[in-house]
Design an enzyme around this catalytic site. Structure first.
Site, PDB file in Angstrom:
ATOM      1  N   GLU A 121     -69.492 -40.541   4.846  1.00 61.50           N
ATOM      2  CA  GLU A 121     -69.253 -40.954   3.467  1.00 61.50           C
ATOM      3  C   GLU A 121     -70.518 -41.613   2.898  1.00 61.50           C
ATOM      4  OE1 GLU A 121     -65.861 -43.493   0.984  1.00 61.50           O
ATOM      5  OE2 GLU A 121     -66.306 -44.052   3.059  1.00 61.50           O
TER       6      GLU A 121
ATOM      7  N   CYS B  66     -62.488 -41.168   4.196  1.00 58.96           N
ATOM      8  CA  CYS B  66     -62.296 -42.572   4.545  1.00 58.96           C
ATOM      9  C   CYS B  66     -60.871 -43.094   4.322  1.00 58.96           C
ATOM     10  CB  CYS B  66     -63.330 -43.426   3.807  1.00 58.96           C
ATOM     11  SG  CYS B  66     -63.630 -45.054   4.580  1.00 58.96           S
TER      12      CYS B  66
ATOM     13  N   LYS C  26     -62.609 -38.113  -3.584  1.00 57.61           N
ATOM     14  CA  LYS C  26     -61.705 -39.012  -2.847  1.00 57.61           C
ATOM     15  C   LYS C  26     -60.526 -39.427  -3.720  1.00 57.61           C
ATOM     16  CE  LYS C  26     -62.086 -43.397  -0.261  1.00 57.61           C
ATOM     17  NZ  LYS C  26     -63.078 -44.434   0.119  1.00 57.61           N
TER      18      LYS C  26
END
Length: 277
Positions: free
Chosen positions: A40, A153, A112
């Protein structure tokens, strides 16, 4: 399929990060990797929104993306850029994972979905949604021999996303991350193994690690590291610990069907929801 993970200590200088990532990606390709995955925010790790506004660019203008696309074409590998922090046409940034094909073409993008808005301790507070706009769509991409499901994540804590990716055809799921040290020590491995077991997928999880360099006077971020690859039965095939570097595993893709045949958990079964209080 040989998959290599790249573990970085990215700074808040995208030029330095491109150089560091390039060196490790070259090493991974020389070791025979067909897919190389970075963590990330490969291009910039910063706790300063002012610094981000100074150095971040749009996807079309981002020098890290341009450099890594050229590198993927030179090396003829699939390259998953775990994510890039990018400017958008609005006030907030995007946290975007980009799959680059062996000709340097962009194969898939994923923004995300789940924002990291948490208070870990009295002085450790994150409000990702203040600076990043959430994505709205799950994403799959073909690697030829397998289908890759994309996540980033904090998505890891929302199992319905991974079930949907697996039911839609994913056999490998990527979880590029920059986990904090406290949450990483407590939850990182167990969550990765749970997602692999629940879906019967390989889980590949390249991570940021260590104490990240920043401009003088700016607070420095610390991340957990321990980039991992988990097989569909939940076994840890790779744990890179905390040093930066690269490491690879040969994935036996036949293990996906074998695990799902043993535990057919992806088959939807009817159930009655619990009654209200």
């Amino acid at each position: 399929m040989r998959v290599a993970l790249v573990q970085l200590i990215s700074s808040d200088d995208p030029r330095d990060n491109l150089r560091a990532a390039t060196e490790l990606i070259r090493r991974a390709a020389a070791n025979g990797a067909a897919l190389v995955a970075t963590p990330e925010v490969t291009n910039c790790v910063s706790l300063s929104r002012d610094r981000q506004r100074d150095v971040l660019r749009t996807e079309a203008d981002d020098p890290v993306l341009a450099g890594l696309r050229d590198l993927a074409a030179e090396l003829s590998v699939h390259l998953l850029i775990g994510s890039l922090a990018l400017r958008t046409d609005g006030p907030r940034f995007a946290n975007r994972s980009v799959l680059v094909g062996p000709a340097g073409e962009i194969r898939a993008r994923y923004d995300k979905i789940h924002m990291f808005d948490v208070q870990i301790g009295p002085e450790e507070v994150y409000r990702e949604s203040d600076s990043y706009r959430p994505g709205t769509e799950a994403t799959l991409a073909s690697l030829g021999a397998a289908t890759l499901g994309l996540s980033i994540c904090y998505d890891l804590r929302f199992p319905h996303l991974y079930r949907a990716l697996a039911q839609a055809g994913a056999g490998i799921i990527a979880v590029p991350s920059a986990f904090t040290r406290p949450t990483g020590a407590a939850h990182w491995e167990v969550l990765l193994r749970a997602r692999a077991i629940e879906t019967g997928c390989f889980v590949i999880a390249p991570a940021q690690t260590g104490r990240h360099p920043a401009q003088p006077g700016l607070r420095r971020r610390e991340t957990h590291g321990h980039s991992m690859i988990i097989d569909p039965w939940g076994r840890v095939l790779l744990n890179m610990g905390t040093p930066p570097g690269t490491a690879a595993v040969d994935l036996d893709l036949a293990q996906i069907a074998k695990a799902r045949a043993r535990i057919p958990a992806l088959i939807d079964q009817p159930f009655d929801p619990p009654a209200g209080p």
